[in-house]
Design a protein around this motif. Structure first.
Motif, short mmCIF file in Angstrom:
data_model
loop_
_atom_site.label_atom_id
_atom_site.label_comp_id
_atom_site.label_asym_id
_atom_site.label_seq_id
_atom_site.Cartn_x
_atom_site.Cartn_y
_atom_site.Cartn_z
N GLY A 66 0.67 -1.35 0.15
CA GLY A 66 -0.13 0.03 -0.04
C GLY A 66 0.80 1.33 -0.08
O GLY A 66 0.24 2.18 -0.01
N LYS A 67 2.13 1.28 -0.12
CA LYS A 67 2.89 2.45 0.03
C LYS A 67 3.38 2.80 -1.43
O LYS A 67 4.15 3.76 -1.38
CB LYS A 67 4.12 2.23 0.91
N GLY A 68 3.42 1.87 -2.29
CA GLY A 68 4.21 2.46 -3.58
C GLY A 68 5.50 1.38 -3.77
O GLY A 68 6.19 0.99 -2.77
N GLN A 69 5.77 1.50 -4.99
CA GLN A 69 6.96 1.00 -5.46
C GLN A 69 8.36 1.28 -4.83
O GLN A 69 9.05 0.41 -4.60
CB GLN A 69 7.29 0.98 -6.76
N ARG A 70 8.57 2.51 -4.31
CA ARG A 70 9.84 3.16 -3.83
C ARG A 70 9.93 2.90 -2.26
O ARG A 70 10.95 2.88 -1.64
CB ARG A 70 9.68 4.50 -4.08
N PHE A 71 8.99 2.10 -1.75
CA PHE A 71 8.97 1.83 -0.22
C PHE A 71 9.19 0.21 -0.22
O PHE A 71 8.39 -0.38 -0.61
CB PHE A 71 7.82 2.45 0.46
N PHE A 72 10.04 0.11 0.76
CA PHE A 72 10.36 -1.43 1.26
C PHE A 72 10.88 -1.27 2.90
O PHE A 72 11.32 -0.35 3.38
CB PHE A 72 11.23 -1.86 0.35
N SER A 73 11.12 -2.56 3.45
CA SER A 73 11.50 -2.75 4.43
C SER A 73 12.88 -3.97 4.16
O SER A 73 12.63 -4.36 3.42
CB SER A 73 10.52 -3.29 5.78
N ALA A 74 13.74 -3.47 5.40
CA ALA A 74 14.80 -4.17 5.34
C ALA A 74 15.38 -4.26 6.62
O ALA A 74 15.25 -3.57 7.32
CB ALA A 74 15.64 -3.90 4.06
N VAL A 75 16.70 -5.21 6.64
CA VAL A 75 17.32 -5.21 7.94
C VAL A 75 18.69 -4.44 7.73
O VAL A 75 19.42 -4.88 6.92
CB VAL A 75 17.71 -6.78 8.63
N PRO A 76 18.67 -3.56 8.41
CA PRO A 76 20.16 -2.70 8.34
C PRO A 76 21.40 -3.48 8.46
O PRO A 76 21.24 -4.51 9.26
CB PRO A 76 20.14 -1.65 9.45
N SER A 77 22.17 -3.24 7.59
CA SER A 77 23.68 -4.11 7.87
C SER A 77 24.63 -3.67 9.00
O SER A 77 24.36 -2.39 9.23
CB SER A 77 24.29 -3.98 6.33
N GLU A 78 25.30 -4.46 9.34
CA GLU A 78 26.08 -3.83 10.45
C GLU A 78 27.21 -2.88 10.03
O GLU A 78 27.67 -3.17 9.07
CB GLU A 78 26.94 -5.20 11.22
N THR A 79 27.53 -2.00 11.00
CA THR A 79 28.72 -1.11 10.70
C THR A 79 29.82 -2.20 11.21
O THR A 79 29.87 -3.27 11.65
CB THR A 79 28.57 0.09 11.46
N GLU A 80 31.00 -1.53 10.62
CA GLU A 80 32.37 -2.11 10.96
C GLU A 80 32.71 -2.25 12.45
O GLU A 80 32.94 -3.42 12.91
CB GLU A 80 33.58 -1.66 10.24
N GLU A 81 32.12 -1.21 13.04
CA GLU A 81 32.14 -1.36 14.57
C GLU A 81 31.25 -2.43 15.19
O GLU A 81 31.81 -2.97 16.20
CB GLU A 81 32.04 0.15 15.20
N ALA A 82 30.16 -2.26 14.74
CA ALA A 82 29.05 -3.20 15.50
C ALA A 82 29.41 -4.60 15.18
O ALA A 82 29.48 -5.41 16.00
CB ALA A 82 27.69 -2.80 14.80
N ARG A 83 29.95 -4.63 13.59
CA ARG A 83 30.64 -6.19 13.47
C ARG A 83 31.55 -6.47 14.51
O ARG A 83 31.74 -7.61 14.95
CB ARG A 83 30.90 -6.23 12.25
N LYS A 84 32.57 -5.85 14.76
CA LYS A 84 33.83 -6.02 15.59
C LYS A 84 33.15 -6.11 17.24
O LYS A 84 33.71 -7.24 17.70
CB LYS A 84 34.58 -4.98 15.59
N GLU A 85 32.46 -5.53 17.60
CA GLU A 85 31.81 -5.85 18.89
C GLU A 85 31.06 -7.07 18.85
O GLU A 85 31.14 -7.84 19.86
CB GLU A 85 30.94 -4.51 19.32
N ARG A 86 30.21 -7.28 17.96
CA ARG A 86 29.39 -8.53 17.90
C ARG A 86 30.48 -9.65 17.98
O ARG A 86 30.36 -10.89 18.74
CB ARG A 86 28.85 -8.82 16.56
N LEU A 87 31.87 -9.88 17.12
CA LEU A 87 32.66 -10.77 16.84
C LEU A 87 33.43 -11.02 18.19
O LEU A 87 33.73 -12.11 18.77
CB LEU A 87 33.61 -10.80 15.96
N GLU A 88 33.69 -9.91 18.96
CA GLU A 88 34.57 -10.02 20.16
C GLU A 88 33.32 -10.59 21.35
O GLU A 88 33.86 -11.52 22.15
CB GLU A 88 34.74 -8.64 20.85
N ARG A 89 32.27 -10.17 21.28
CA ARG A 89 31.02 -10.76 22.22
C ARG A 89 31.08 -12.11 22.00
O ARG A 89 31.00 -13.08 22.95
CB ARG A 89 29.87 -10.13 22.00
#
Length: 119
Positions: A66-89
């Motif tokens: 109902g929002k038109g072709q230009r609208f969509f949802s997705a999962v944001p990708s990790e930033t390098e910092e977030a990825r590093k933190e996740r791998l360390e955790r």
């Protein structure tokens, strides 16, 4: 994993995606190898480029009804910092699991040793 987020692409981005989805001529080299990419491969590349540009994982894209072709949802990708933190955790969690496993194993072996010495 990050929560799903709504995105809006530009008219130019939509035009690029629609262009990528257009049928391509079916021409093959000898041996049955196609001369050009399929519309699906082109669309996947276009979504990957848009995901890189806008910061989302292109494999998680879903239309928003109902929002038109230009609208969509997705999962944001990790930033390098977030990825590093996740791998360390994750590495620390793995280390703690290994410590717990070894501690349990040592306790079991000590129990077995005590039983053998008492016999």
């Amino acid at each position: 994993m990050y929560p799903r987020t709504e995105y809006e692409m530009t008219e130019e981005d939509l035009k690029t995606l629609l262009e990528a989805c257009r049928p391509t001529p079916a021409m093959y080299l000898s041996g049955g190898q196609p001369m050009s990419s399929s519309p699906q491969e082109n669309a996947n590349r276009a979504w990957a480029a848009l995901g890189e540009k806008m910061g989302f994982d292109y494999n998680t894209v879903q239309p928003i009804s109902g929002k038109g072709q230009r609208f969509f949802s997705a999962v944001p990708s990790e930033t390098e910092e977030a990825r590093k933190e996740r791998l360390e955790r994750e590495a620390e969690e793995k280390r703690q699991r290994e410590i717990a496993r070894l501690t349990e194993e040592i306790a079991e072996r000590e129990k077995q040793l005590a039983a053998l010495q008492a016999a």
